[in-house]
Scaffold this motif. Structure first.
Motif, PDB file in Angstrom:
ATOM      1  N   ASP A 118      47.945  11.332 -77.073  1.00  0.00           N
ATOM      2  CA  ASP A 118      47.789  11.472 -75.630  1.00  0.00           C
ATOM      3  C   ASP A 118      47.962  10.102 -74.988  1.00  0.00           C
ATOM      4  O   ASP A 118      47.077   9.243 -75.112  1.00  0.00           O
ATOM      5  N   PRO A 119      49.077   9.837 -74.296  1.00  0.00           N
ATOM      6  CA  PRO A 119      49.299   8.512 -73.725  1.00  0.00           C
ATOM      7  C   PRO A 119      48.301   8.142 -72.636  1.00  0.00           C
ATOM      8  O   PRO A 119      48.111   6.960 -72.339  1.00  0.00           O
ATOM      9  N   THR A 120      47.618   9.124 -72.055  1.00  0.00           N
ATOM     10  CA  THR A 120      46.651   8.810 -70.995  1.00  0.00           C
ATOM     11  C   THR A 120      45.351   8.227 -71.550  1.00  0.00           C
ATOM     12  O   THR A 120      44.529   7.737 -70.779  1.00  0.00           O
ATOM     13  N   ARG A 121      45.154   8.268 -72.881  1.00  0.00           N
ATOM     14  CA  ARG A 121      43.901   7.750 -73.451  1.00  0.00           C
ATOM     15  C   ARG A 121      43.692   6.283 -73.136  1.00  0.00           C
ATOM     16  O   ARG A 121      42.552   5.821 -73.037  1.00  0.00           O
ATOM     17  N   THR A 122      44.784   5.520 -72.992  1.00  0.00           N
ATOM     18  CA  THR A 122      44.644   4.086 -72.737  1.00  0.00           C
ATOM     19  C   THR A 122      44.101   3.807 -71.337  1.00  0.00           C
ATOM     20  O   THR A 122      43.713   2.681 -71.042  1.00  0.00           O
ATOM     21  N   LEU A 123      44.065   4.823 -70.494  1.00  0.00           N
ATOM     22  CA  LEU A 123      43.541   4.668 -69.130  1.00  0.00           C
ATOM     23  C   LEU A 123      42.074   5.071 -69.039  1.00  0.00           C
ATOM     24  O   LEU A 123      41.432   4.845 -68.004  1.00  0.00           O
ATOM     25  N   ALA A 124      41.549   5.668 -70.093  1.00  0.00           N
ATOM     26  CA  ALA A 124      40.162   6.139 -70.079  1.00  0.00           C
ATOM     27  C   ALA A 124      39.194   4.956 -70.204  1.00  0.00           C
ATOM     28  O   ALA A 124      39.538   3.909 -70.754  1.00  0.00           O
ATOM     29  N   PRO A 125      37.954   5.113 -69.701  1.00  0.00           N
ATOM     30  CA  PRO A 125      36.981   4.020 -69.808  1.00  0.00           C
ATOM     31  C   PRO A 125      36.627   3.690 -71.252  1.00  0.00           C
ATOM     32  O   PRO A 125      36.362   2.539 -71.595  1.00  0.00           O
ATOM     33  N   SER A 126      36.606   4.696 -72.105  1.00  0.00           N
ATOM     34  CA  SER A 126      36.363   4.534 -73.538  1.00  0.00           C
ATOM     35  C   SER A 126      37.192   5.585 -74.260  1.00  0.00           C
ATOM     36  O   SER A 126      37.600   6.587 -73.660  1.00  0.00           O
ATOM     37  N   THR A 127      37.418   5.363 -75.552  1.00  0.00           N
ATOM     38  CA  THR A 127      38.237   6.295 -76.330  1.00  0.00           C
ATOM     39  C   THR A 127      37.622   6.515 -77.704  1.00  0.00           C
ATOM     40  O   THR A 127      37.194   5.558 -78.361  1.00  0.00           O
ATOM     41  N   PHE A 128      37.564   7.780 -78.121  1.00  0.00           N
ATOM     42  CA  PHE A 128      37.187   8.088 -79.500  1.00  0.00           C
ATOM     43  C   PHE A 128      38.410   7.867 -80.389  1.00  0.00           C
ATOM     44  O   PHE A 128      39.511   8.326 -80.085  1.00  0.00           O
ATOM     45  N   ILE A 129      38.208   7.155 -81.512  1.00  0.00           N
ATOM     46  CA  ILE A 129      39.263   6.966 -82.507  1.00  0.00           C
ATOM     47  C   ILE A 129      38.728   7.525 -83.821  1.00  0.00           C
ATOM     48  O   ILE A 129      37.760   6.994 -84.375  1.00  0.00           O
ATOM     49  N   VAL A 130      39.335   8.607 -84.304  1.00  0.00           N
ATOM     50  CA  VAL A 130      38.750   9.305 -85.449  1.00  0.00           C
ATOM     51  C   VAL A 130      39.793   9.653 -86.504  1.00  0.00           C
ATOM     52  O   VAL A 130      40.949   9.935 -86.202  1.00  0.00           O
ATOM     53  N   ASP A 131      39.345   9.614 -87.744  1.00  0.00           N
ATOM     54  CA  ASP A 131      40.090  10.180 -88.866  1.00  0.00           C
ATOM     55  C   ASP A 131      39.212  11.286 -89.429  1.00  0.00           C
ATOM     56  O   ASP A 131      38.174  11.009 -90.044  1.00  0.00           O
ATOM     57  N   PRO A 132      39.578  12.545 -89.205  1.00  0.00           N
ATOM     58  CA  PRO A 132      38.710  13.641 -89.629  1.00  0.00           C
ATOM     59  C   PRO A 132      38.341  13.599 -91.110  1.00  0.00           C
ATOM     60  O   PRO A 132      37.182  13.785 -91.467  1.00  0.00           O
ATOM     61  N   ILE A 133      39.340  13.379 -91.972  1.00  0.00           N
ATOM     62  CA  ILE A 133      39.085  13.160 -93.399  1.00  0.00           C
ATOM     63  C   ILE A 133      39.937  11.985 -93.848  1.00  0.00           C
ATOM     64  O   ILE A 133      41.158  12.104 -93.969  1.00  0.00           O
ATOM     65  N   ASP A 134      39.312  10.855 -94.073  1.00  0.00           N
ATOM     66  CA  ASP A 134      40.015   9.679 -94.574  1.00  0.00           C
ATOM     67  C   ASP A 134      39.967   9.744 -96.095  1.00  0.00           C
ATOM     68  O   ASP A 134      38.899   9.599 -96.699  1.00  0.00           O
ATOM     69  N   GLY A 135      41.127   9.967 -96.690  1.00  0.00           N
ATOM     70  CA  GLY A 135      41.193  10.193 -98.130  1.00  0.00           C
ATOM     71  C   GLY A 135      41.513  11.641 -98.425  1.00  0.00           C
ATOM     72  O   GLY A 135      40.929  12.245 -99.337  1.00  0.00           O
ATOM     73  N   THR A 136      42.466  12.212 -97.673  1.00  0.00           N
ATOM     74  CA  THR A 136      42.801  13.634 -97.840  1.00  0.00           C
ATOM     75  C   THR A 136      43.272  13.934 -99.257  1.00  0.00           C
ATOM     76  O   THR A 136      42.939  14.988 -99.817  1.00  0.00           O
ATOM     77  N   ARG A 137      44.053  13.051 -99.857  1.00  0.00           N
ATOM     78  CA  ARG A 137      44.516  13.316-101.229  1.00  0.00           C
ATOM     79  C   ARG A 137      43.332  13.422-102.189  1.00  0.00           C
ATOM     80  O   ARG A 137      43.332  14.244-103.111  1.00  0.00           O
ATOM     81  N   SER A 138      42.344  12.582-102.002  1.00  0.00           N
ATOM     82  CA  SER A 138      41.136  12.640-102.815  1.00  0.00           C
ATOM     83  C   SER A 138      40.410  13.963-102.600  1.00  0.00           C
ATOM     84  O   SER A 138      39.928  14.594-103.552  1.00  0.00           O
ATOM     85  N   PHE A 139      40.336  14.395-101.352  1.00  0.00           N
ATOM     86  CA  PHE A 139      39.711  15.685-101.029  1.00  0.00           C
ATOM     87  C   PHE A 139      40.445  16.822-101.734  1.00  0.00           C
ATOM     88  O   PHE A 139      39.825  17.714-102.330  1.00  0.00           O
ATOM     89  N   ILE A 140      41.784  16.797-101.679  1.00  0.00           N
ATOM     90  CA  ILE A 140      42.586  17.833-102.323  1.00  0.00           C
ATOM     91  C   ILE A 140      42.344  17.857-103.838  1.00  0.00           C
ATOM     92  O   ILE A 140      42.251  18.922-104.453  1.00  0.00           O
ATOM     93  N   ASP A 141      42.219  16.681-104.440  1.00  0.00           N
ATOM     94  CA  ASP A 141      42.044  16.583-105.886  1.00  0.00           C
ATOM     95  C   ASP A 141      40.637  16.957-106.353  1.00  0.00           C
ATOM     96  O   ASP A 141      40.372  16.989-107.562  1.00  0.00           O
ATOM     97  N   GLY A 142      39.737  17.209-105.410  1.00  0.00           N
ATOM     98  CA  GLY A 142      38.378  17.564-105.778  1.00  0.00           C
ATOM     99  C   GLY A 142      37.479  16.384-106.070  1.00  0.00           C
ATOM    100  O   GLY A 142      36.380  16.549-106.624  1.00  0.00           O
ATOM    101  N   ASP A 143      37.922  15.176-105.694  1.00  0.00           N
ATOM    102  CA  ASP A 143      37.101  13.984-105.884  1.00  0.00           C
ATOM    103  C   ASP A 143      36.070  13.874-104.758  1.00  0.00           C
ATOM    104  O   ASP A 143      36.160  14.572-103.739  1.00  0.00           O
ATOM    105  N   ASP A 144      35.120  12.955-104.914  1.00  0.00           N
ATOM    106  CA  ASP A 144      34.060  12.853-103.908  1.00  0.00           C
ATOM    107  C   ASP A 144      34.222  11.655-102.971  1.00  0.00           C
ATOM    108  O   ASP A 144      33.420  11.474-102.046  1.00  0.00           O
ATOM    109  N   ILE A 145      35.260  10.830-103.184  1.00  0.00           N
ATOM    110  CA  ILE A 145      35.436   9.653-102.339  1.00  0.00           C
ATOM    111  C   ILE A 145      36.426   9.969-101.219  1.00  0.00           C
ATOM    112  O   ILE A 145      37.637   9.752-101.325  1.00  0.00           O
TER     113      ILE A 145
END
Length: 246
Positions: A72-99
């Motif tokens: 969303d290009p308008t995010r840079t105009l907002a007073p604050s912005t959430f920056i999120v990675d829903p699952i950081d380490g998706t390959r690990s999640f797929i492999d059944g690991d816990d990290i």
């Protein structure tokens, strides 16, 4: 409604964990993103949805930058912005690991002011707010006391040790690896490793939360060339990242 942005991020991280863990052992509908950006699963998308609902319903004026949402290009105009990675380490999640981790941050201007990195399967909740220190499960954390890279224990992939990145010679380090960039940064913040680095372009959602945890713990954090990290850019990328000893 949570009183502070950090309280809100903590609440959202726990809700994200409930959604993610319900997908373990079930159909993940794994797909490859275009442009070699890696896999995405039904869990990533479901977590993204609950995060957007939780965070934006509480702070509707904030912008939104997520790995699993259209930019969303308008995010840079907002007073604050959430920056999120829903699952950081998706390959690990797929492999059944816990990290793997939920990585959530709030950016004011170009600086991160609140951050959470949560690894639910190993019960690690890293938190930080600007000017108030960094914590693991409520206890304050601090980096190692090492001041030089020679002999350090670092988190980095093997390609980052190539001679082309080290004009003064590849340093003598002990190298390890973890699949989540955010977690690597937090491990440096708590002093279990002396440094982490990657010289590749890095998406902001991979490092935003970890950067504040490192900074508030008292360690050095820059881009891969030593410049200050600035977030919520139009490109949403950093020129690598370096955390820990100089």
């Amino acid at each position: 409604m949570p009183a502070t942005d950090l309280d809100l991020l903590i609440d959202a991280a726990h809700r994200a964990a409930e959604v993610a863990t319900r997908h373990i052992g079930g159909p993940l509908d794994i797909r490859e993103k275009p442009g070699g950006q890696g896999p995405v699963t039904a869990a990533d998308l479901a977590v993204n949805e609950v995060l957007a609902d939780t965070l934006l319903s509480a702070r509707p004026a904030y912008g939104w930058l997520s790995e699993e949402s259209a930019h969303d290009p308008t995010r840079t105009l907002a007073p604050s912005t959430f920056i999120v990675d829903p699952i950081d380490g998706t390959r690990s999640f797929i492999d059944g690991d816990d990290i793997w981790a939920h990585s959530l941050a709030v950016c004011d201007g170009n600086e991160i002011t609140a951050a959470v990195v949560y690894l639910p399967l190993v019960d690690k909740l890293y938190t930080a707010s600007k000017g108030h220190g960094a914590y693991l499960n409520g206890a304050p954390i601090a980096p190692s006391a090492r001041t030089g890279l020679e002999g350090a224990h670092v988190l980095a992939t093997k390609p980052n040790m190539a001679p082309k990145f080290w004009p003064n010679g590849v340093p003598n380090v002990r190298r390890s690896h973890r699949p989540s960039l955010a977690y690597r940064m937090c491990l440096v913040a708590e002093g279990r490793f002396d440094a982490m680095f990657t010289f590749r372009e890095t998406w902001e959602w991979d490092i935003a939360a970890g950067a504040l945890v490192v900074q508030e713990a008292g360690a050095n954090v820059t881009d891969g060339k030593g410049a200050a990290l600035r977030f919520n850019s139009e490109a949403a990328k950093a020129d690598g990242v370096w955390a820990g000893v100089k």
